[in-house]
Each structure stands twice: as structure tokens, then as C-alpha cells.
Scaffold this active site. Structure first.
Site, mmCIF file in Angstrom:
data_model
loop_
_atom_site.group_PDB
_atom_site.id
_atom_site.type_symbol
_atom_site.label_atom_id
_atom_site.label_comp_id
_atom_site.label_asym_id
_atom_site.label_seq_id
_atom_site.Cartn_x
_atom_site.Cartn_y
_atom_site.Cartn_z
ATOM 1 N N ARG A 262 18.441 -19.125 3.062
ATOM 2 C CA ARG A 262 17.247 -18.293 2.876
ATOM 3 C C ARG A 262 16.384 -18.324 4.129
ATOM 4 O O ARG A 262 16.131 -19.380 4.699
ATOM 5 C CB ARG A 262 16.434 -18.785 1.667
ATOM 6 C CG ARG A 262 17.228 -18.753 0.367
ATOM 7 C CD ARG A 262 16.427 -19.212 -0.817
ATOM 8 N NE ARG A 262 17.272 -19.296 -2.008
ATOM 9 C CZ ARG A 262 16.856 -19.687 -3.199
ATOM 10 N NH1 ARG A 262 15.589 -20.039 -3.369
ATOM 11 N NH2 ARG A 262 17.683 -19.737 -4.213
ATOM 12 N N ARG A 277 11.692 -27.723 1.982
ATOM 13 C CA ARG A 277 11.909 -26.272 2.083
ATOM 14 C C ARG A 277 12.718 -25.990 3.348
ATOM 15 O O ARG A 277 12.242 -26.209 4.456
ATOM 16 C CB ARG A 277 10.557 -25.547 2.130
ATOM 17 C CG ARG A 277 10.666 -24.037 1.968
ATOM 18 C CD ARG A 277 9.283 -23.408 1.908
ATOM 19 N NE ARG A 277 8.579 -23.768 0.699
ATOM 20 C CZ ARG A 277 8.718 -23.156 -0.476
ATOM 21 N NH1 ARG A 277 9.559 -22.142 -0.590
ATOM 22 N NH2 ARG A 277 8.017 -23.535 -1.522
ATOM 23 N N GLU A 349 9.708 -28.423 -7.792
ATOM 24 C CA GLU A 349 10.635 -27.634 -8.602
ATOM 25 C C GLU A 349 12.076 -27.960 -8.205
ATOM 26 O O GLU A 349 12.431 -27.864 -7.020
ATOM 27 C CB GLU A 349 10.381 -26.137 -8.404
ATOM 28 C CG GLU A 349 11.340 -25.243 -9.159
ATOM 29 C CD GLU A 349 11.421 -23.839 -8.579
ATOM 30 O OE1 GLU A 349 12.536 -23.285 -8.563
ATOM 31 O OE2 GLU A 349 10.381 -23.330 -8.131
ATOM 32 N N SER A 352 15.070 -23.648 -11.829
ATOM 33 C CA SER A 352 14.395 -22.494 -12.405
ATOM 34 C C SER A 352 15.400 -21.812 -13.314
ATOM 35 O O SER A 352 16.418 -21.289 -12.840
ATOM 36 C CB SER A 352 13.924 -21.548 -11.296
ATOM 37 O OG SER A 352 13.055 -20.569 -11.784
ATOM 38 N N ARG A 390 15.867 -31.205 -3.253
ATOM 39 C CA ARG A 390 14.681 -31.771 -3.896
ATOM 40 C C ARG A 390 15.043 -32.889 -4.872
ATOM 41 O O ARG A 390 14.249 -33.801 -5.090
ATOM 42 C CB ARG A 390 13.888 -30.657 -4.579
ATOM 43 C CG ARG A 390 13.306 -29.689 -3.558
ATOM 44 C CD ARG A 390 12.442 -28.634 -4.173
ATOM 45 N NE ARG A 390 11.898 -27.760 -3.142
ATOM 46 C CZ ARG A 390 11.015 -26.797 -3.374
ATOM 47 N NH1 ARG A 390 10.582 -26.587 -4.613
ATOM 48 N NH2 ARG A 390 10.570 -26.059 -2.395
#
Length: 424
Positions: A262, A277, A349, A352, A390
Site C-alpha cells: 500500500r 504502518r 487495529e 477489520s 501489528r
């Protein structure tokens, strides 16, 4: 993609639901309907002209059979043909415009999700475990660099910022987590393991909703019009694109490990340090394909499967539901699972879990044959099972010991080959 018939029949209901996401979508619905009205009028006019032209052809044939002059009728037929060509071109342009608009309108949020503009309106549904009390907790960057688990500087030398290179015990821990997650979801939760391509074409990205809206966030290979996947959701959900499944095949449940790529890796600040990130990270993704009547319950079981990961690892977490202003573009309902990170002093997080209804299936022409013998669009769901980076952060920060080592959960011992990580 939303059903155009739904927009025609209940435009105000659709606009009300889209308003949960924010302003501006009502105008897009109006534009879609205006284009749709013009397109349908063009089709009606074309069919009328076609009937006229067929009638003229019969008259011309009759005149020719009697060796009479048909010049005037032939000229009229040519004019009708030219008008038909013009209308066909306009219809094609309108159809393309309508599809472009429909691809740009997000899914309608579920009627029961919380209302709100951003993450501050997301309610906590439940929590599990107690955050450990660690005096002077270190963050994962300090722990990882001290134990030689990864090397961000050399990774930056190789690829630039937003990348990591795991080394030694750090690389072994990453591999152990991948194996543990795949074993859990395939052996205990009944998912079929898949190893999909990491490069996909434009149709595949469009099918799950990454294109056209999020092209700027993707890593593309211009020469071949391929894209590096941002998540395994993309190739795995598209696996059955353009197919008609049978009800006895459903639900389909897939688990896949892939790296994810990403562009949006954040800018500056603590949230972008280390593994929080990145442009590239590993993930085990869970994908379900089911019928409309079962998708709500499948979302609950999907979320429970992701939660089980954290329970087995003994990591404190909470589950929140995303409000209308925070739910993803293609999703109609989403639960986020956030794990406690002591060194970060906050929640991260790690999964999801989303229900997309028939939104993705319409884009992919993914259907099933129902008991009524008719073809219906499937419902698709996916969730991280979980994001490795994470999860890695949480394990280091929750497992840190006063002697500088990191204690690992018992379930990881056979995968990692030791009970703790120590300095080499």
C-alpha cells in the site's frame, strides 16, 4: 456496485443511507438516475426507429418487386439509419457513464450501524483480557532493535522508507506466526488454504472495489497494467468472479497468507515508527462467500475466528463497530479488532471484519443458483486473521520482561522453537 433497480425504485432511501457516510453522494445518485433516464429513452427511440426501418424495408422490397421507384423510401431509410447510429453512440456513452458513476458510489451502510462522522463515534462492543502493568514499557522498535529482530535502516537503504527487513529470530517469529495462523484457521475453523498471485489485473481490483476510487493508493506495474495486491481479499474474493455457484457449495471459506502493498503508509509521528504502518506487510486474510440470508451470521463467526487468534495468544483486545462515516467504501458493516500495545500505550487495529452484502458480487458477476432455480448475487465477507505486523508489535510489547527478553505465548513455542526471545 449498487443495483440500478434499487436506485430507480427507492432513491430517497438509498440517499438517506449514503448520507451516513457524508455529504455529496445524494447528488451522485441523482446524476446516475438522470443518465439512466436518458439512456433508457435512447433505447426506446432506437427500438422505435428500428421498427420504422423494418417497415420501410418491406415497402422498398414490395416496390422493387413491382419494378417501381423506391428512391424516396431508400433515402428515408438512410436517414433513419444515420439517426440510429447517432443514438447508439449516445447510448453507449451513457451506459459507460452510468457504470463509471455506479463504480464510484460506495456501498450503503447497514441500517443498524452507528451513526457518526468519524472514528470517535465508533462504540466499543466488548473487551477481552486485562492490559498488563509494565513499568517503563518499551515500544517494539526499541525491543526489536535491541534483540536484533529487524533492521529498518538497511531496509530503507534497499527500498526506502515504509519497509522492514526481519532478521534472525525476528524472521523466525514472523514465519512462526504465519504458520500458526494458517494452521488455526484451516484446521480448527474450517477454511480452505489458498496461495494466490500477488499481482492482479485491473478487472480484479475493480471487482473488490479498489478501482477506480483508490488507484492512487496502489502500487501499479504500468507496462502490464497489473497491480501489487493491497490485501489477499482482492485475488481470493475474485477467485470465483463471473461464476454461478450452487447453494451446496456455500459458504465458501478461504484463508490465504500474502504480503500486502500500500502506498499510504502515513507521514510522520509515532504511529509511523517501526512496524505500525508500512508500504509492505504480511497478513493472513479470511474470505467468505455466502447467501444473503446467512451473511449476517457469517460476519459474527468470521469476527469470532479472528478474535480466537488473540485469545490463544493471550493478548488483550477490544472489538468496536465502525459508524457510517468510518466504514470502508465497499463494506456495509464492519467490526474492528484492536489489540493493546503497552509500548504504544494504545490500541492497534489488527483485524477489520466486514460484510459487503452483494456490493462486490455485483461488480464481479458472482452469483449462485437458488432453490427457485434463479441466479442471485452472492454476499461476500472478509477479515484479517490477522495482520502480522501489528500482531508482532503486540507480542513484543506485551511479552517484554525485566531482563530484556520477550516471553512468547505457549501456543507459539512449537512454531518458534523456544519459549522466549533473548539477545543473541
Amino acid at each position: 456496485m449498487l443495483d440500478i433497480r434499487r436506485l430507480r425504485e427507492t432513491p430517497e432511501t438509498v440517499k438517506t443511507l449514503l448520507a451516513f457516510r457524508g455529504p455529496g453522494y445524494g447528488a451522485m445518485v441523482d446524476e446516475v438516475l438522470a443518465v439512466d433516464t436518458q439512456r433508457r429513452a435512447n433505447e426506446t427511440r432506437w427500438q422505435h426507429l428500428q421498427a420504422e426501418r423494418k417497415n420501410l424495408s418491406k415497402q422498398i422490397g414490395a416496390l422493387r418487386a413491382k419494378k417501381e421507384d423506391s428512391t424516396a423510401l431508400e433515402e428515408e431509410s438512410k436517414k433513419l439509419g444515420a439517426e440510429m447510429e447517432s443514438i447508439q453512440a449516445a447510448s453507449t456513452a451513457a451506459e459507460e457513464r452510468q457504470r463509471d458513476l455506479l463504480l464510484s458510489i460506495p456501498n450503503t451502510p447497514h441500517e443498524e450501524i452507528p451513526r457518526g462522522n468519524d472514528a470517535s463515534a465508533n462504540p466499543v462492543l466488548r473487551t477481552w483480557g486485562e492490559p498488563p502493568k509494565i513499568a517503563d514499557a518499551q515500544d517494539h522498535v526499541t525491543i526489536g532493535e535491541r534483540l536484533g529482530l529487524f533492521d529498518p535502516e538497511r531496509a530503507a537503504k534497499i527500498s526506502g522508507s515504509g519497509f522492514i527487513c526481519y532478521t534472525g529470530q525476528g524472521a523466525r517469529l514472523e514465519r512462526a506466526l504465519i504458520s500458526f495462523l494458517l494452521d488455526l484457521h484451516t484446521r480448527d475453523h474450517g477454511y480452505t488454504e489458498m496461495s494466490p498471485p500477488f499481482l492482479v489485473n485491473r478487472a480484479t481490483m475493480t471487482g473488490t472495489g479498489q478501482l477506480p476510487k483508490f488507484e492512487a493508493d496502489l502500487f501499479g506495474v504500468t507496462e502490464s497494467d497489473l497491480f501489487l495486491i493491497p490485501t489477499a481479499e482482492v485475488p481470493v474474493t475474485n477467485f470465483h468472479r463471473d461464476e454461478i455457484l450452487s447453494t451446496d457449495q456455500l459458504p465458501l471459506k478461504y484463508a490465504a497468507y500474502t504480503p500486502c502493498f500500500r502506498r499510504e503508509a502515513g507521514s510522520t509521528g509515532r504511529e509511523t515508527r517501526g512496524l505500525i504502518r508500512m508500504h509492505q506487510f504480511d497478513k493472513v486474510e479470511l474470505v467468505k462467500i455466502t447467501t444473503p440470508e446467512n451473511s449476517a451470521s457469517e460476519l459474527e463467526s468470521l469476527t469470532a475466528d479472528a478474535e480466537r487468534v488473540l485469545q490463544l495468544l493471550g493478548l488483550p483486545y477490544r472489538v468496536i463497530e465502525l459508524c457510517g462515516g468510518d466504514v470502508g467504501f465497499s463494506a456495509c458493516r464492519t467490526y474492528d479488532i484492536e489489540v493493546w500495545a503497552p509500548g504504544h500505550n494504545g490500541w492497534l487495529e489488527v483485524s477489520s471484519c466486514s460484510n459487503f452484502g452483494d456490493y462486490q458480487a455485483r461488480r464481479m458477476a458472482l452469483r449462485y443458483k437458488g432453490a427457485d432455480g434463479k441466479n442471485h448475487f452472492c454476499h461476500t465477507l472478509n477479515g484479517s486473521g490477522t495482520a502480522l505486523a501489528r500482531l508482532y508489535v503486540a507480542l513484543l510489547e506485551n511479552g517484554q520482561q525485566p531482563d530484556g527478553s520477550v516471553h512468547l505465548p505457549e501456543i507459539l513455542h512449537p512454531y518458534f522453537g523456544a519459549a522466549k526471545i533473548t539477545a543473541a
